[in-house]
Design a protein around this motif. Structure first.
Motif, short mmCIF file in Angstrom:
data_model
loop_
_atom_site.label_atom_id
_atom_site.label_comp_id
_atom_site.label_asym_id
_atom_site.label_seq_id
_atom_site.Cartn_x
_atom_site.Cartn_y
_atom_site.Cartn_z
N ARG A 9 0.76 -1.19 -0.08
CA ARG A 9 0.12 0.08 -0.19
C ARG A 9 0.85 1.13 0.03
NH1 ARG A 9 -4.96 1.97 1.67
NH2 ARG A 9 -5.69 -0.04 2.45
N LYS A 10 1.84 1.27 0.89
CA LYS A 10 2.80 2.34 0.98
C LYS A 10 3.44 2.84 -0.44
CE LYS A 10 6.14 4.41 4.00
NZ LYS A 10 7.42 4.56 3.22
N ILE A 11 3.94 1.62 -0.90
CA ILE A 11 4.56 1.81 -2.29
C ILE A 11 3.69 2.67 -3.46
CG2 ILE A 11 5.44 0.69 -4.41
CD1 ILE A 11 6.64 -1.33 -2.51
N CYS A 12 2.39 2.05 -3.31
CA CYS A 12 1.40 2.28 -4.53
C CYS A 12 0.85 3.82 -4.07
CB CYS A 12 0.42 1.63 -4.50
SG CYS A 12 0.81 -0.01 -5.39
N GLU A 13 0.67 4.17 -2.62
CA GLU A 13 0.48 5.52 -2.22
C GLU A 13 1.36 6.72 -2.72
OE1 GLU A 13 -2.35 4.52 1.56
OE2 GLU A 13 0.06 5.16 1.81
N GLU A 14 2.67 6.21 -2.94
CA GLU A 14 3.57 7.04 -3.48
C GLU A 14 3.78 7.25 -4.96
OE1 GLU A 14 7.14 6.04 -1.19
OE2 GLU A 14 6.23 6.55 0.61
N LEU A 15 3.12 6.49 -5.64
CA LEU A 15 2.99 6.67 -7.31
C LEU A 15 1.72 7.56 -7.60
CD1 LEU A 15 3.23 2.77 -7.81
CD2 LEU A 15 5.22 4.54 -7.78
N ASP A 16 2.07 7.84 -8.68
CA ASP A 16 1.07 8.93 -9.45
C ASP A 16 -0.35 8.09 -9.98
OD1 ASP A 16 -0.28 11.18 -10.49
OD2 ASP A 16 1.07 11.18 -12.01
N GLY A 17 -1.13 8.02 -8.98
CA GLY A 17 -2.45 7.45 -9.67
C GLY A 17 -3.38 7.01 -8.28
N GLU A 18 -4.28 5.94 -8.81
CA GLU A 18 -5.19 5.63 -7.65
C GLU A 18 -5.18 4.11 -7.36
OE1 GLU A 18 -10.20 5.66 -8.13
OE2 GLU A 18 -8.94 6.18 -9.79
N ILE A 19 -5.35 3.82 -6.05
CA ILE A 19 -5.37 2.63 -5.70
C ILE A 19 -6.83 2.05 -5.85
CG2 ILE A 19 -5.27 0.76 -3.85
CD1 ILE A 19 -2.96 2.47 -2.75
N LEU A 20 -7.36 1.10 -6.69
CA LEU A 20 -8.54 0.70 -6.76
C LEU A 20 -8.72 -0.54 -5.96
CD1 LEU A 20 -8.51 0.39 -10.69
CD2 LEU A 20 -9.28 2.24 -9.23
N PHE A 21 -7.87 -1.12 -5.49
CA PHE A 21 -8.27 -2.48 -4.63
C PHE A 21 -6.97 -2.41 -3.93
CE2 PHE A 21 -8.14 -6.67 -3.15
CZ PHE A 21 -9.32 -7.10 -2.57
N VAL A 22 -6.80 -2.90 -2.62
CA VAL A 22 -5.66 -3.43 -1.94
C VAL A 22 -6.05 -4.45 -0.73
CG1 VAL A 22 -5.15 -1.46 -0.37
CG2 VAL A 22 -3.29 -2.83 -1.25
N GLU A 23 -5.24 -5.50 -0.46
CA GLU A 23 -5.30 -6.08 0.40
C GLU A 23 -4.37 -6.87 1.18
OE1 GLU A 23 -8.61 -9.30 -0.01
OE2 GLU A 23 -7.17 -10.27 -1.56
N GLU A 24 -4.41 -7.39 2.30
CA GLU A 24 -3.28 -8.29 2.82
C GLU A 24 -4.03 -9.46 3.35
OE1 GLU A 24 -0.75 -5.94 5.39
OE2 GLU A 24 0.70 -5.04 3.84
N LYS A 25 -3.47 -10.63 3.14
CA LYS A 25 -4.18 -11.69 3.64
C LYS A 25 -2.95 -12.26 4.56
CE LYS A 25 -8.01 -12.70 1.24
NZ LYS A 25 -9.37 -13.00 2.24
N THR A 26 -3.01 -12.29 5.90
CA THR A 26 -2.04 -12.65 6.60
C THR A 26 -2.43 -13.89 7.62
OG1 THR A 26 -2.77 -11.14 8.17
CG2 THR A 26 -0.91 -10.50 7.07
#
Ligand SMILES: C[S@@+](CC[C@H](N)C(=O)[O-])C[C@H]1O[C@@H](n2cnc3c(N)ncnc32)[C@H](O)[C@@H]1O
Length: 190
Positions: free
Chosen positions: A158-175
């Motif tokens: 999530r952190k990597i993608c938050e720093e990219l120019d664009g929009e997160i459409l879906f993110v999840e972690e299955k721990t």
């Protein structure tokens, strides 16, 4: 790296498929949204292995390029595409030293982590293009036997993608699973 090629050639040596016959469950689940959102049909499968996801995308109308270091995996991927009656351009490359020269509307990155490649993947994405990353996370058990370089840390994707120019459409972690994973569906700014 030559050691990667040898290691993966050994893993892919059996007649059976190493990661199964079916595409990734996340790709299967999200394919309609991907088709709707991606601005075009050029797709790139990073570290495509035996081609399960490349072939699936080709069956869903994408013009797919699959990159991998394992010639044994790629040979199996070619046979899989032929059997499915689809065309995929498979190329043997070492992603540790690879430079992208084309643009893609969709880039998928399953079960492979090379953090330095992510900025390059972003550059290779067309405006509005979709990036999917779905790979293994670190856990105490996995850290005992795996190189941490290849495992995502908690919250990292999530952190990597938050720093990219664009929009997160879906993110999840299955721990809570034996093999913890994280996945993201990201759209580059248009
Ligand atoms: C776990 S498999 C994933 C295959 C595929 N993405 C899938 O989910 O079915 C990891 C893949 O990374 C490839 N790989 C490892 N190191 C690589 C490198 N330096 N360059 C290109 N491919 C590499 C291996 O050959 C293998 O196919």
């Amino acid at each position: 790296m030559e050691a990667d090629r040898i290691k993966w050639n050994q893993r892919f040596a059996s007649e059976d498929t190493y990661l199964g016959e079916r595409p990734s469950p996340f790709l299967l689940r999200e394919i309609e949204r991907i088709q709707r959102v991606a601005p075009g049909k050029r797709a790139l499968d990073i570290a495509c292995g035996e081609g399960r996801n490349s072939v699936f995308l080709a069956q869903h109308g994408f013009m797919v390029t699959g990159l991998d270091i394992s010639d044994v995996g790629l040979a199996k991927a070619c046979r899989r595409a032929e059997k499915a009656g689809v065309e995929v351009e498979f190329q043997q490359v070492d992603l540790d030293e690879y430079c992208f020269t084309e643009q893609f509307d969709l880039i998928i990155n399953f079960n492979f982590l090379l953090r330095e490649l992510i900025p390059q993947e972003m550059q290779a994405l067309a405006p509005g293009g979709v990036l999917i990353i779905d790979t293994i996370m670190a856990s105490a058990e996995l850290l005992a036997s795996h190189n941490p370089t290849y495992l995502l840390r908690k919250g990292e994707l999530r952190k990597i993608c938050e720093e990219l120019d664009g929009e997160i459409l879906f993110v999840e972690e299955k721990t809570d699973e034996e093999m913890p994973t994280a996945r993201v569906l990201f759209r580059k700014a248009g």
